[in-house]
Design a protein around this motif. Structure first.
Motif, PDB file in Angstrom:
ATOM      1  N   THR A 193      -7.190 -10.466   8.172  1.00  0.00           N
ATOM      2  CA  THR A 193      -8.050 -11.089   7.166  1.00  0.00           C
ATOM      3  C   THR A 193      -8.153 -10.099   6.011  1.00  0.00           C
ATOM      4  O   THR A 193      -8.471  -8.924   6.220  1.00  0.00           O
ATOM      5  N   THR A 194      -7.836 -10.596   4.814  1.00  0.00           N
ATOM      6  CA  THR A 194      -7.868  -9.725   3.637  1.00  0.00           C
ATOM      7  C   THR A 194      -9.026 -10.134   2.742  1.00  0.00           C
ATOM      8  O   THR A 194      -9.140 -11.302   2.353  1.00  0.00           O
ATOM      9  N   VAL A 195      -9.865  -9.171   2.446  1.00  0.00           N
ATOM     10  CA  VAL A 195     -10.974  -9.380   1.505  1.00  0.00           C
ATOM     11  C   VAL A 195     -10.586  -8.698   0.195  1.00  0.00           C
ATOM     12  O   VAL A 195     -10.233  -7.516   0.180  1.00  0.00           O
ATOM     13  N   PHE A 196     -10.627  -9.458  -0.889  1.00  0.00           N
ATOM     14  CA  PHE A 196     -10.216  -8.960  -2.201  1.00  0.00           C
ATOM     15  C   PHE A 196     -11.451  -8.578  -3.000  1.00  0.00           C
ATOM     16  O   PHE A 196     -12.277  -9.433  -3.323  1.00  0.00           O
ATOM     17  N   LEU A 197     -11.563  -7.300  -3.301  1.00  0.00           N
ATOM     18  CA  LEU A 197     -12.717  -6.797  -4.045  1.00  0.00           C
ATOM     19  C   LEU A 197     -12.433  -6.820  -5.544  1.00  0.00           C
ATOM     20  O   LEU A 197     -11.316  -6.566  -5.988  1.00  0.00           O
ATOM     21  N   LYS A 198     -13.487  -7.110  -6.258  1.00  0.00           N
ATOM     22  CA  LYS A 198     -13.390  -7.259  -7.714  1.00  0.00           C
ATOM     23  C   LYS A 198     -13.301  -5.907  -8.415  1.00  0.00           C
ATOM     24  O   LYS A 198     -13.882  -4.928  -7.970  1.00  0.00           O
ATOM     25  N   GLY A 199     -12.580  -5.905  -9.537  1.00  0.00           N
ATOM     26  CA  GLY A 199     -12.548  -4.723 -10.388  1.00  0.00           C
ATOM     27  C   GLY A 199     -11.309  -3.881 -10.161  1.00  0.00           C
ATOM     28  O   GLY A 199     -10.956  -3.582  -9.020  1.00  0.00           O
ATOM     29  N   CYS A 200     -10.627  -3.524 -11.254  1.00  0.00           N
ATOM     30  CA  CYS A 200      -9.477  -2.634 -11.150  1.00  0.00           C
ATOM     31  C   CYS A 200      -9.354  -1.824 -12.439  1.00  0.00           C
ATOM     32  O   CYS A 200      -9.420  -2.386 -13.531  1.00  0.00           O
ATOM     33  N   PRO A 201      -9.188  -0.515 -12.327  1.00  0.00           N
ATOM     34  CA  PRO A 201      -9.071   0.324 -13.528  1.00  0.00           C
ATOM     35  C   PRO A 201      -7.659   0.311 -14.111  1.00  0.00           C
ATOM     36  O   PRO A 201      -7.460   0.834 -15.206  1.00  0.00           O
ATOM     37  N   LEU A 202      -6.689  -0.225 -13.368  1.00  0.00           N
ATOM     38  CA  LEU A 202      -5.323  -0.269 -13.883  1.00  0.00           C
ATOM     39  C   LEU A 202      -5.053  -1.620 -14.551  1.00  0.00           C
ATOM     40  O   LEU A 202      -5.794  -2.591 -14.349  1.00  0.00           O
ATOM     41  N   ARG A 203      -4.012  -1.664 -15.330  1.00  0.00           N
ATOM     42  CA  ARG A 203      -3.541  -2.921 -15.916  1.00  0.00           C
ATOM     43  C   ARG A 203      -2.019  -2.949 -15.763  1.00  0.00           C
ATOM     44  O   ARG A 203      -1.279  -2.827 -16.735  1.00  0.00           O
ATOM     45  N   CYS A 204      -1.573  -3.105 -14.520  1.00  0.00           N
ATOM     46  CA  CYS A 204      -0.131  -3.066 -14.255  1.00  0.00           C
ATOM     47  C   CYS A 204       0.561  -4.213 -14.985  1.00  0.00           C
ATOM     48  O   CYS A 204       0.062  -5.351 -14.992  1.00  0.00           O
ATOM     49  N   GLY A 234      -7.528  -5.857  -3.571  1.00  0.00           N
ATOM     50  CA  GLY A 234      -8.207  -6.180  -4.824  1.00  0.00           C
ATOM     51  C   GLY A 234      -7.206  -6.645  -5.859  1.00  0.00           C
ATOM     52  O   GLY A 234      -6.209  -7.255  -5.512  1.00  0.00           O
ATOM     53  N   GLY A 235      -7.416  -6.146  -7.082  1.00  0.00           N
ATOM     54  CA  GLY A 235      -8.346  -5.134  -7.485  1.00  0.00           C
ATOM     55  C   GLY A 235      -8.135  -3.788  -6.786  1.00  0.00           C
ATOM     56  O   GLY A 235      -7.157  -3.552  -6.110  1.00  0.00           O
ATOM     57  N   GLU A 236      -9.085  -2.946  -6.984  1.00  0.00           N
ATOM     58  CA  GLU A 236      -9.069  -1.633  -6.356  1.00  0.00           C
ATOM     59  C   GLU A 236     -10.337  -1.485  -5.525  1.00  0.00           C
ATOM     60  O   GLU A 236     -11.419  -1.237  -6.087  1.00  0.00           O
ATOM     61  N   THR A 238       0.950   1.070 -16.340  1.00  0.00           N
ATOM     62  CA  THR A 238      -0.301   0.789 -15.611  1.00  0.00           C
ATOM     63  C   THR A 238      -1.558   1.082 -16.422  1.00  0.00           C
ATOM     64  O   THR A 238      -2.648   0.707 -16.015  1.00  0.00           O
ATOM     65  N   GLY A 239      -1.400   1.820 -17.529  1.00  0.00           N
ATOM     66  CA  GLY A 239      -2.563   2.173 -18.335  1.00  0.00           C
ATOM     67  C   GLY A 239      -3.207   3.489 -17.939  1.00  0.00           C
ATOM     68  O   GLY A 239      -4.175   3.910 -18.572  1.00  0.00           O
ATOM     69  N   ARG A 240      -2.711   4.146 -16.881  1.00  0.00           N
ATOM     70  CA  ARG A 240      -3.323   5.400 -16.420  1.00  0.00           C
ATOM     71  C   ARG A 240      -2.255   6.452 -16.137  1.00  0.00           C
ATOM     72  O   ARG A 240      -1.136   6.116 -15.717  1.00  0.00           O
ATOM     73  N   ASP A 241      -2.650   7.729 -16.310  1.00  0.00           N
ATOM     74  CA  ASP A 241      -1.761   8.816 -15.911  1.00  0.00           C
ATOM     75  C   ASP A 241      -1.712   8.916 -14.390  1.00  0.00           C
ATOM     76  O   ASP A 241      -2.708   8.637 -13.709  1.00  0.00           O
ATOM     77  N   PRO A 242      -0.576   9.354 -13.850  1.00  0.00           N
ATOM     78  CA  PRO A 242      -0.438   9.355 -12.382  1.00  0.00           C
ATOM     79  C   PRO A 242      -1.085  10.550 -11.685  1.00  0.00           C
ATOM     80  O   PRO A 242      -1.334  10.492 -10.475  1.00  0.00           O
ATOM     81  N   GLY A 243      -1.367  11.637 -12.419  1.00  0.00           N
ATOM     82  CA  GLY A 243      -1.798  12.869 -11.764  1.00  0.00           C
ATOM     83  C   GLY A 243      -2.975  12.721 -10.806  1.00  0.00           C
ATOM     84  O   GLY A 243      -2.867  13.092  -9.629  1.00  0.00           O
ATOM     85  N   PRO A 244      -4.126  12.181 -11.261  1.00  0.00           N
ATOM     86  CA  PRO A 244      -5.275  12.083 -10.352  1.00  0.00           C
ATOM     87  C   PRO A 244      -4.999  11.186  -9.140  1.00  0.00           C
ATOM     88  O   PRO A 244      -5.526  11.424  -8.052  1.00  0.00           O
ATOM     89  N   LEU A 245      -4.147  10.170  -9.326  1.00  0.00           N
ATOM     90  CA  LEU A 245      -3.828   9.269  -8.212  1.00  0.00           C
ATOM     91  C   LEU A 245      -3.022  10.026  -7.154  1.00  0.00           C
ATOM     92  O   LEU A 245      -3.271   9.912  -5.942  1.00  0.00           O
TER      93      LEU A 245
END
Ligand code: SF4
Length: 269
Positions: free
Chosen positions: A34-45, A97-99, A164-171
């Motif tokens: 069962t997959t629950v999809f949570l709202k909100g994502c900081p990326l824009r792939c 999600g989302g994230e 994606t709109g974000r730098d990869p380093g922190p990920l």
């Protein structure tokens, strides 16, 4: 990451923002889930199939795409309905999600409630959340489904940021920290012809297989164009990707790249 970490009583009243629940999912981790999809994502792939997860949805969008609040107790009433399928298939609960790591207290509460009932858990993540969020979540996650999306080339503008709109380093720092802490991680790599299937990216995926031998696996996820109609229904412009779904030759070429490096554990999803 052991089940004993979940021994305290879960807070069933804890509420969070979700946009979907799918039962009997079989692409979101091992077995039936069962997959629950949570709202909100900081990326824009640039290829996102779940734009309804983004926070800003036009008010005129269809009700099915709107955020709704749900409590851990309400969601567990759904999740536990299929526990005999989880037991038979090695499945469980997946948060996606989302994230989901952007709502860490709610996500951790839901994962903990599932584990308290003996249901195995997975967290589908792009890795874009504060380290403290992953520290909160990790004790309640049996398997991380970790997206690795693009590889930058030294001296060139960041392809990861462009896509994606974000730098990869922190990920990547979050990934390394979790791996070093003993987390089980399945790396998942969406490959989009002519967009991110660069030699540098394929080589970087091979590097993950060599540098992180305890990974639960590496899955190549071929791009598919499903979900584009969501953009129309949301009143959002469609992604301007100049690509196509990979044909069999393209997918075979990807796999040959890894097989030539003696990395048969990298598979197509
Ligand atoms: S991380 Fe996932 S949900 Fe977020 S924009 Fe990328 S594909 Fe979409």
């Amino acid at each position: 990451m052991t089940a004993s970490a979940d021994s305290t009583s879960p807070d069933l009243a804890l509420a969070g923002a979700i946009f979907d629940v799918q039962r009997c999912a079989f692409h979101d981790g091992p077995g039936l889930r069962t997959t629950v999809f949570l709202k909100g994502c900081p990326l824009r792939c640039a290829w996102c199939h779940n734009p309804e997860s983004w926070s800003r949805i036009p008010p005129e969008a269809a009700p099915a795409f709107r955020e709704r609040r749900a409590t851990v107790g309400e969601l567990m009433a759904i999740v536990r309905k299929d526990r005999h399928y989880y037991d038979a298939s090695g499945g469980g609960l997946t948060l996606s999600g989302g994230e989901p790591a952007r709502q860490p207290r709610f996500a951790a509460g839901l994962l903990r409630a599932a584990r308290a009932e003996g249901i195995r858990t997975a967290l589908d993540t792009c890795g874009c959340a504060p380290p403290s969020a992953f520290a909160l979540l990790a004790p309640h996650v049996n398997l991380f489904l970790w997206d690795y999306k693009a590889t930058d080339t030294a001296g060139a503008p960041s392809l990861h940021r462009e896509l994606t709109g974000r730098d990869p380093g922190p990920l990547l720092d979050n990934f390394r920290r979790l791996y070093a802490g003993g987390a089980d991680i399945l790396l998942r790599c969406p490959l989009i012809p002519t967009i991110n299937d660069t030699p540098a990216h394929l080589e970087a995926i091979a590097g993950f297989a060599r540098d992180y031998p305890r990974l639960a696996g590496i899955e190549i996820i071929p791009y598919h164009a499903g979900g584009l109609s969501k953009y129309d229904r949301l009143g959002l412009p469609r992604p301007a990707l100049k690509t196509r779904q990979p044909d069999e030759r393209t997918k075979a070429r990807w796999l040959e790249f890894f097989q030539a490096r003696n990395l048969p554990g990298i598979t197509l999803a």
